[in-house]
Design a protein around this motif. Structure first.
Motif, PDB file in Angstrom:
ATOM      1  N   VAL A   1      57.974  65.074  79.940  1.00 33.92           N
ATOM      2  CA  VAL A   1      58.885  65.671  80.917  1.00 33.92           C
ATOM      3  C   VAL A   1      58.215  66.895  81.553  1.00 33.92           C
ATOM      4  CG1 VAL A   1      61.181  66.648  81.289  1.00 33.92           C
ATOM      5  CG2 VAL A   1      60.842  64.896  79.515  1.00 33.92           C
ATOM      6  N   GLU A   2      58.150  66.925  82.857  1.00 30.43           N
ATOM      7  CA  GLU A   2      57.535  68.041  83.582  1.00 30.43           C
ATOM      8  C   GLU A   2      58.438  68.465  84.732  1.00 30.43           C
ATOM      9  OE1 GLU A   2      55.804  70.968  85.304  1.00 30.43           O
ATOM     10  OE2 GLU A   2      55.057  70.231  83.387  1.00 30.43           O
ATOM     11  N   ALA A   3      58.707  69.773  84.824  1.00 32.95           N
ATOM     12  CA  ALA A   3      59.625  70.287  85.839  1.00 32.95           C
ATOM     13  C   ALA A   3      59.033  70.236  87.247  1.00 32.95           C
ATOM     14  CB  ALA A   3      60.023  71.718  85.496  1.00 32.95           C
ATOM     15  N   ARG A   4      57.710  70.283  87.356  1.00 34.47           N
ATOM     16  CA  ARG A   4      57.079  70.233  88.673  1.00 34.47           C
ATOM     17  C   ARG A   4      56.828  68.785  89.098  1.00 34.47           C
ATOM     18  NH1 ARG A   4      52.500  74.404  86.787  1.00 34.47           N
ATOM     19  NH2 ARG A   4      52.757  73.014  84.998  1.00 34.47           N
ATOM     20  N   GLY A   5      56.290  68.633  90.280  1.00 35.66           N
ATOM     21  CA  GLY A   5      56.049  67.301  90.811  1.00 35.66           C
ATOM     22  C   GLY A   5      54.727  66.708  90.395  1.00 35.66           C
ATOM     23  N   ARG A   6      54.001  67.382  89.508  1.00 34.83           N
ATOM     24  CA  ARG A   6      52.704  66.888  89.045  1.00 34.83           C
ATOM     25  C   ARG A   6      52.392  67.471  87.681  1.00 34.83           C
ATOM     26  NH1 ARG A   6      47.489  69.348  91.548  1.00 34.83           N
ATOM     27  NH2 ARG A   6      46.899  68.625  89.494  1.00 34.83           N
ATOM     28  N   ILE A   7      51.452  66.847  86.986  1.00 33.40           N
ATOM     29  CA  ILE A   7      51.001  67.359  85.696  1.00 33.40           C
ATOM     30  C   ILE A   7      49.578  67.900  85.846  1.00 33.40           C
ATOM     31  CG2 ILE A   7      52.475  65.798  84.376  1.00 33.40           C
ATOM     32  CD1 ILE A   7      50.025  64.053  83.852  1.00 33.40           C
ATOM     33  N   LEU A   8      49.107  68.586  84.831  1.00 27.67           N
ATOM     34  CA  LEU A   8      47.759  69.163  84.814  1.00 27.67           C
ATOM     35  C   LEU A   8      47.450  69.947  86.096  1.00 27.67           C
ATOM     36  CD1 LEU A   8      45.590  66.285  83.253  1.00 27.67           C
ATOM     37  CD2 LEU A   8      46.462  68.332  82.126  1.00 27.67           C
ATOM     38  N   PRO A   9      48.106  71.093  86.288  1.00 24.27           N
ATOM     39  CA  PRO A   9      47.874  71.863  87.515  1.00 24.27           C
ATOM     40  C   PRO A   9      46.443  72.358  87.657  1.00 24.27           C
ATOM     41  CG  PRO A   9      49.140  73.139  85.915  1.00 24.27           C
ATOM     42  CD  PRO A   9      49.073  71.744  85.391  1.00 24.27           C
ATOM     43  N   GLU A  10      45.652  72.330  86.572  1.00 18.49           N
ATOM     44  CA  GLU A  10      44.269  72.810  86.642  1.00 18.49           C
ATOM     45  C   GLU A  10      43.348  71.818  87.342  1.00 18.49           C
ATOM     46  OE1 GLU A  10      46.242  74.561  82.981  1.00 18.49           O
ATOM     47  OE2 GLU A  10      46.112  72.597  83.940  1.00 18.49           O
ATOM     48  N   VAL A  11      43.784  70.567  87.521  1.00 16.86           N
ATOM     49  CA  VAL A  11      42.943  69.582  88.207  1.00 16.86           C
ATOM     50  C   VAL A  11      43.535  69.278  89.580  1.00 16.86           C
ATOM     51  CG1 VAL A  11      42.270  68.571  85.999  1.00 16.86           C
ATOM     52  CG2 VAL A  11      44.143  67.544  87.290  1.00 16.86           C
ATOM     53  N   ALA A  12      42.770  68.620  90.420  1.00 17.34           N
ATOM     54  CA  ALA A  12      43.217  68.294  91.768  1.00 17.34           C
ATOM     55  C   ALA A  12      44.327  67.238  91.733  1.00 17.34           C
ATOM     56  CB  ALA A  12      42.034  67.803  92.604  1.00 17.34           C
TER      57      ALA A  12
ATOM     58  N   GLU B   1      70.888  68.714  72.294  1.00 11.43           N
ATOM     59  CA  GLU B   1      71.753  68.895  71.124  1.00 11.43           C
ATOM     60  C   GLU B   1      71.738  67.654  70.243  1.00 11.43           C
ATOM     61  OE1 GLU B   1      75.303  71.841  71.788  1.00 11.43           O
ATOM     62  OE2 GLU B   1      75.333  70.368  73.406  1.00 11.43           O
ATOM     63  N   ASP B   2      71.526  67.890  68.944  1.00  6.96           N
ATOM     64  CA  ASP B   2      71.483  66.820  67.942  1.00  6.96           C
ATOM     65  C   ASP B   2      70.461  65.743  68.293  1.00  6.96           C
ATOM     66  OD1 ASP B   2      73.547  68.014  66.431  1.00  6.96           O
ATOM     67  OD2 ASP B   2      75.050  67.126  67.754  1.00  6.96           O
ATOM     68  N   GLY B   3      69.409  66.126  69.011  1.00  4.13           N
ATOM     69  CA  GLY B   3      68.365  65.172  69.364  1.00  4.13           C
ATOM     70  C   GLY B   3      68.689  64.283  70.535  1.00  4.13           C
ATOM     71  N   HIS B   4      69.835  64.504  71.194  1.00  9.64           N
ATOM     72  CA  HIS B   4      70.196  63.714  72.375  1.00  9.64           C
ATOM     73  C   HIS B   4      69.682  64.462  73.615  1.00  9.64           C
ATOM     74  CE1 HIS B   4      72.326  60.858  74.881  1.00  9.64           C
ATOM     75  NE2 HIS B   4      72.909  61.849  75.535  1.00  9.64           N
ATOM     76  N   VAL B   5      68.631  63.935  74.205  1.00 13.59           N
ATOM     77  CA  VAL B   5      67.963  64.607  75.321  1.00 13.59           C
ATOM     78  C   VAL B   5      68.578  64.150  76.635  1.00 13.59           C
ATOM     79  CG1 VAL B   5      65.760  65.005  76.489  1.00 13.59           C
ATOM     80  CG2 VAL B   5      65.826  64.744  73.993  1.00 13.59           C
ATOM     81  N   VAL B   6      68.979  65.133  77.437  1.00 13.39           N
ATOM     82  CA  VAL B   6      69.552  64.862  78.760  1.00 13.39           C
ATOM     83  C   VAL B   6      68.662  65.534  79.800  1.00 13.39           C
ATOM     84  CG1 VAL B   6      71.560  65.105  80.265  1.00 13.39           C
ATOM     85  CG2 VAL B   6      71.882  64.790  77.798  1.00 13.39           C
ATOM     86  N   LEU B   7      68.153  64.754  80.745  1.00 11.20           N
ATOM     87  CA  LEU B   7      67.300  65.286  81.803  1.00 11.20           C
ATOM     88  C   LEU B   7      68.100  65.502  83.083  1.00 11.20           C
ATOM     89  CD1 LEU B   7      64.081  63.097  81.376  1.00 11.20           C
ATOM     90  CD2 LEU B   7      64.723  65.207  80.190  1.00 11.20           C
ATOM     91  N   SER B   8      67.574  66.381  83.931  1.00  9.56           N
ATOM     92  CA  SER B   8      68.249  66.682  85.196  1.00  9.56           C
ATOM     93  C   SER B   8      68.277  65.475  86.133  1.00  9.56           C
ATOM     94  CB  SER B   8      67.539  67.848  85.890  1.00  9.56           C
ATOM     95  OG  SER B   8      66.169  67.537  86.112  1.00  9.56           O
ATOM     96  N   THR B   9      67.425  64.497  85.871  1.00  7.00           N
ATOM     97  CA  THR B   9      67.380  63.289  86.702  1.00  7.00           C
ATOM     98  C   THR B   9      68.438  62.270  86.290  1.00  7.00           C
ATOM     99  OG1 THR B   9      65.707  62.381  85.206  1.00  7.00           O
ATOM    100  CG2 THR B   9      64.928  63.533  87.178  1.00  7.00           C
ATOM    101  N   GLY B  10      69.170  62.566  85.209  1.00  7.08           N
ATOM    102  CA  GLY B  10      70.182  61.635  84.720  1.00  7.08           C
ATOM    103  C   GLY B  10      69.722  60.773  83.566  1.00  7.08           C
ATOM    104  N   VAL B  11      68.432  60.797  83.261  1.00  9.48           N
ATOM    105  CA  VAL B  11      67.911  60.016  82.136  1.00  9.48           C
ATOM    106  C   VAL B  11      68.372  60.636  80.824  1.00  9.48           C
ATOM    107  CG1 VAL B  11      65.805  59.261  80.949  1.00  9.48           C
ATOM    108  CG2 VAL B  11      65.910  59.255  83.451  1.00  9.48           C
ATOM    109  N   GLU B  12      68.768  59.799  79.870  1.00 12.72           N
ATOM    110  CA  GLU B  12      69.185  60.275  78.552  1.00 12.72           C
ATOM    111  C   GLU B  12      68.560  59.382  77.484  1.00 12.72           C
ATOM    112  OE1 GLU B  12      73.367  60.917  77.992  1.00 12.72           O
ATOM    113  OE2 GLU B  12      73.717  61.372  80.120  1.00 12.72           O
TER     114      GLU B  12
END
Length: 438
Positions: A202-213, A241-252
């Motif tokens: 899970v990454e809040a930005r639109g990309r991972i590894l900001p150190e690379v292009a 909570e209790d290991g139930h992960v809820v993402l801002s995108t609606g994925v659980e």
């Protein structure tokens, strides 16, 4: 004798003390290091500790083994009163006490950045120390053992679901290595279906590894997804909570293993409990020569570097600060020693200038990525470069030989897949011995 106090024994602090004790003349000064852990963690090895490719002890460099002339205090500095040249030390055992010094080197490092998200403090585990890496590995191995005894269903899916929060180097490397271990491990469990594995990054930005292009970053996402990982970009954890992960995108989804690698935060001691100057982010203000202060207002007898200091990056210019990584911290530690010696002996200090050697990351066994000035290498060659660089970079020949031996053994015999999770409860077998239930 003058007392040189090093606050923190991470990369910068360890190397500063190590080089100082080698170069100081007899009776010129004594060095004291205060750190709550008796070792320096070689953090680039933590993802490989997760996967069992490096022994946990080999990612930890003993301070007492290598700092033979330095006084080691097991504890933490909780306040710095530089005006009086005095700190307050909180030892691991006993009462707090004052400690006087003549020169201070602040290399306390950063801490894991946390947010007030329901359930995170209770459910998640960080990836900044050896103990955390070992616990994550053991928890995954134990989850496989437990899942193999259960019928297919929600509980089994939860045990085989892993979430990494944070798409920087630590998160991506840890995710890739643990995914590699899990996909290999499932072959030893005929009761389990590989399709039951569920790994989420899970990454809040639109990309991972900001150190690379951008394009190499997108390739890493595709590579992880090709291997079965699920990468959630522009997504935030709203609850765990209790290991139930809820993402801002609606994925659980439900998971017993949530690894928090969402970046660093300012060290609370540096941010709140010192009279040394700090910037708006809570980092120590240092000059290019690593002396605390500014060009117009330097602070005598105070130096800093590593993740808790805003070190000007002269290689980039434009007022940028060096990024908090091992490549800079090691070199800043060595320069701290040279400049402190120069200051003691009446010579001018040198400025810190280091041009990046490139970025290299492991994505699991035989997989990696390397980038330097637009040159991108992927797959096995990048993975071999990652191993080659870090076996050369880890301090001391003793550690280099041990790590290399483990890698060679794993090439012939594979990874060790034994869980030692019971070590976290060592008295349980003794307490329950002889108990009989009717």
């Amino acid at each position: 004798m003058r007392t040189i106090l090093v606050v923190g024994g991470g990369y910068a602090g360890f190397y500063a003390a190590w080089k100082l004790e080698k170069k100081l003349r007899h009776d010129e000064a004594r060095v004291i290091v205060v750190d709550p852990r008796p070792y320096m963690t070689y953090q680039p090895f933590l993802p490989e500790v997760l996967a069992g490719s490096v022994e946990a002890r080999h990612a930890a460099v003993s301070q007492r083994r290598h700092l033979k002339k330095t006084k080691i205090i097991s504890g933490s500095v909780v306040t710095i009163d530089h005006a009086r040249r005095l700190v307050t030390v909180r030892p691991t055992e006993g009462e707090e006490y004052p400690l006087a010094y003549d020169t201070i080197v602040v290399t306390a490092g950063a801490v894991t950045r946390k947010f007030a998200i329901p359930g995170v403090a209770e459910q998640a585990i960080g990836l900044k120390h050896v103990e955390e890496a070992v616990a994550i590995r053991d928890q995954l191995l134990t989850a496989f053992d437990r899942a193999s005894t259960l019928p297919p269903g929600p509980r089994r899916r939860r045990l085989l679901t892993v979430a990494f929060v944070g798409g920087g180097f630590s998160g991506v490397e840890g995710f890739g290595e643990l995914l590699s271990l899990a996909t290999t491990l499932v072959k030893a469990y005929p009761e389990l279906d590989p399709a039951e594995l569920s790994f989420h990054l899970v990454e809040a930005r639109g990309r991972i590894l900001p150190e690379v292009a951008d394009e190499p970053g997108r390739w890493v996402v595709r590579e992880l997804e090709r291997r079965g990982g699920q990468v959630h970009l522009n997504a935030q954890v709203m609850s765990a909570e209790d290991g139930h992960v809820v993402l801002s995108t609606g994925v659980e989804f439900d998971s017993d293993l949530i690894v928090w690698t969402a970046g660093n935060a300012a060290n609370p001691m540096v941010h709140n409990h010192t009279d040394l100057p700090i910037d708006a982010r809570g980092l120590l203000v240092v000059r290019a020569d690593l002396r605390v202060g500014t060009e117009d207002a330097p602070i005598p007898d105070a130096w800093g570097g590593g993740d808790d200091a805003a070190v000007p990056d002269l290689a980039l210019g434009n007022g940028a600060a060096t990024v908090p990584n091992a490549q800079h911290a090691v070199r800043q530690g060595k320069l701290l020693a040279r400049n402190i010696l120069a200051d003691l002996r009446g010579r001018p200090a040198k400025k810190y200038v280091h041009r990046s050697l490139g970025t290299v990351a492991t994505l699991g066994l035989g997989r990696g990525i390397f980038e330097w000035r637009g040159i991108v290498i992927k797959g096995l060659p990048a993975w071999l470069m990652h191993r080659g660089y870090h076996v050369l970079a880890v301090p001391s020949w003793e550690r280099k030989v041990r790590v290399l031996a483990i890698w060679l053994a794993a090439a012939f015999f594979g990874r060790d897949i034994v869980s030692l999770a019971s070590v976290q409860h060592p008295r349980q077998a003794f307490v329950t011995a002889g108990e009989t239930k009717h």
